[in-house]
Structures are given as structure tokens and as C-alpha cells.
Design a protein around this motif. Structure first.
Motif, PDB file in Angstrom:
ATOM      1  N   THR A  42     -18.403  45.221  15.868  1.00 56.30           N
ATOM      2  CA  THR A  42     -17.293  45.596  16.811  1.00 56.30           C
ATOM      3  C   THR A  42     -17.520  46.100  17.898  1.00 56.30           C
ATOM      4  N   ARG A  43     -16.991  45.273  18.994  1.00 58.40           N
ATOM      5  CA  ARG A  43     -17.147  45.685  20.245  1.00 58.40           C
ATOM      6  C   ARG A  43     -15.729  46.408  20.894  1.00 58.40           C
ATOM      7  N   THR A  44     -15.936  47.443  21.312  1.00 59.72           N
ATOM      8  CA  THR A  44     -14.803  48.299  21.834  1.00 59.72           C
ATOM      9  C   THR A  44     -14.971  48.251  23.442  1.00 59.72           C
ATOM     10  N   ARG A  45     -13.835  48.759  23.916  1.00 62.75           N
ATOM     11  CA  ARG A  45     -13.849  48.936  25.469  1.00 62.75           C
ATOM     12  C   ARG A  45     -13.448  50.138  25.618  1.00 62.75           C
ATOM     13  N   GLU A  80     -11.095  55.233  24.614  1.00 63.46           N
ATOM     14  CA  GLU A  80     -11.232  53.937  24.061  1.00 63.46           C
ATOM     15  C   GLU A  80      -9.618  53.273  24.466  1.00 63.46           C
ATOM     16  N   PRO A 132      -7.019  50.489  23.618  1.00 63.80           N
ATOM     17  CA  PRO A 132      -6.591  49.642  22.497  1.00 63.80           C
ATOM     18  C   PRO A 132      -6.458  48.424  22.882  1.00 63.80           C
ATOM     19  N   SER A 133      -6.779  47.540  22.024  1.00 70.99           N
ATOM     20  CA  SER A 133      -6.903  45.849  22.262  1.00 70.99           C
ATOM     21  C   SER A 133      -5.395  45.544  23.112  1.00 70.99           C
ATOM     22  N   HIS A 134      -4.161  46.128  22.824  1.00 68.38           N
ATOM     23  CA  HIS A 134      -3.074  45.557  23.562  1.00 68.38           C
ATOM     24  C   HIS A 134      -2.910  45.750  25.018  1.00 68.38           C
ATOM     25  N   HIS A 186      -6.025  45.779  27.097  1.00 68.73           N
ATOM     26  CA  HIS A 186      -7.221  45.305  27.666  1.00 68.73           C
ATOM     27  C   HIS A 186      -6.776  44.620  28.990  1.00 68.73           C
ATOM     28  N   ARG A 228      -7.961  46.044  32.587  1.00 70.97           N
ATOM     29  CA  ARG A 228      -8.767  45.058  33.839  1.00 70.97           C
ATOM     30  C   ARG A 228      -7.977  45.273  34.982  1.00 70.97           C
ATOM     31  N   ARG A 235     -18.052  47.964  27.739  1.00 69.68           N
ATOM     32  CA  ARG A 235     -18.174  47.342  26.526  1.00 69.68           C
ATOM     33  C   ARG A 235     -18.998  48.223  25.630  1.00 69.68           C
TER      34      ARG A 235
END
Length: 70
Positions: free
Chosen positions: A2-5, A42, A44-46, A48, A52, A67
Motif C-alpha cells: 500500500t502506498r500512502t502519501r 499522512e 487521507p485519500s479524500h 490528495h 497536490r 509517496r
């Protein structure tokens, strides 16, 4: 894998303009001198896309979204 940002601030480069906190208030707040303090590392995906946008808008390129593999 799993890749996290993760979010980080280059404190030596940051000039405390505060744009990151305006664009990403969920993860960035400002200290008493106007410099960013990360609420969490970290992203959260929502968030990203918002992260950016904040990274791209930093006038001195001090905000980074990296990443990391886990």
C-alpha cells in the motif's frame, strides 16, 4: 504494498506566507508566527487533490507530498 502519501514542510525554505493553511486547513494550521504546523503527517485519500493543489501553490516550494510504501 500500500502506498500512502505524507505531507512535510521544509522549514528552512518556508517563509511563513500561510497559503498552505488556507488551501489545506484539514492538515495544516499556523503557529503564532504564521508558520505551518502539520496536524498529521499522512494525507487521507479524500484530500490528495487538495494536498497536490497546496503543494503546487506554495510560493517557495516548501510544502511536499511524498509517496511512501508500506
Amino acid at each position: 504494498m500500500t502506498r500512502t502519501r505524507t505531507l512535510r514542510v521544509d522549514r528552512a525554505t518556508c517563509t511563513g506566507q500561510g497559503l498552505c493553511a488556507e488551501l489545506l486547513p484539514e492538515l495544516v494550521e499556523l503557529d503564532e508566527w504564521g508558520y505551518p504546523v502539520l496536524k498529521g503527517k499522512e494525507i487521507p485519500s479524500h484530500l490528495h487533490a487538495h494536498a497536490r493543489r497546496a503543494v503546487a501553490a506554495c510560493p517557495v516550494l516548501a510544502l511536499h507530498a511524498d509517496r511512501e510504501g508500506r
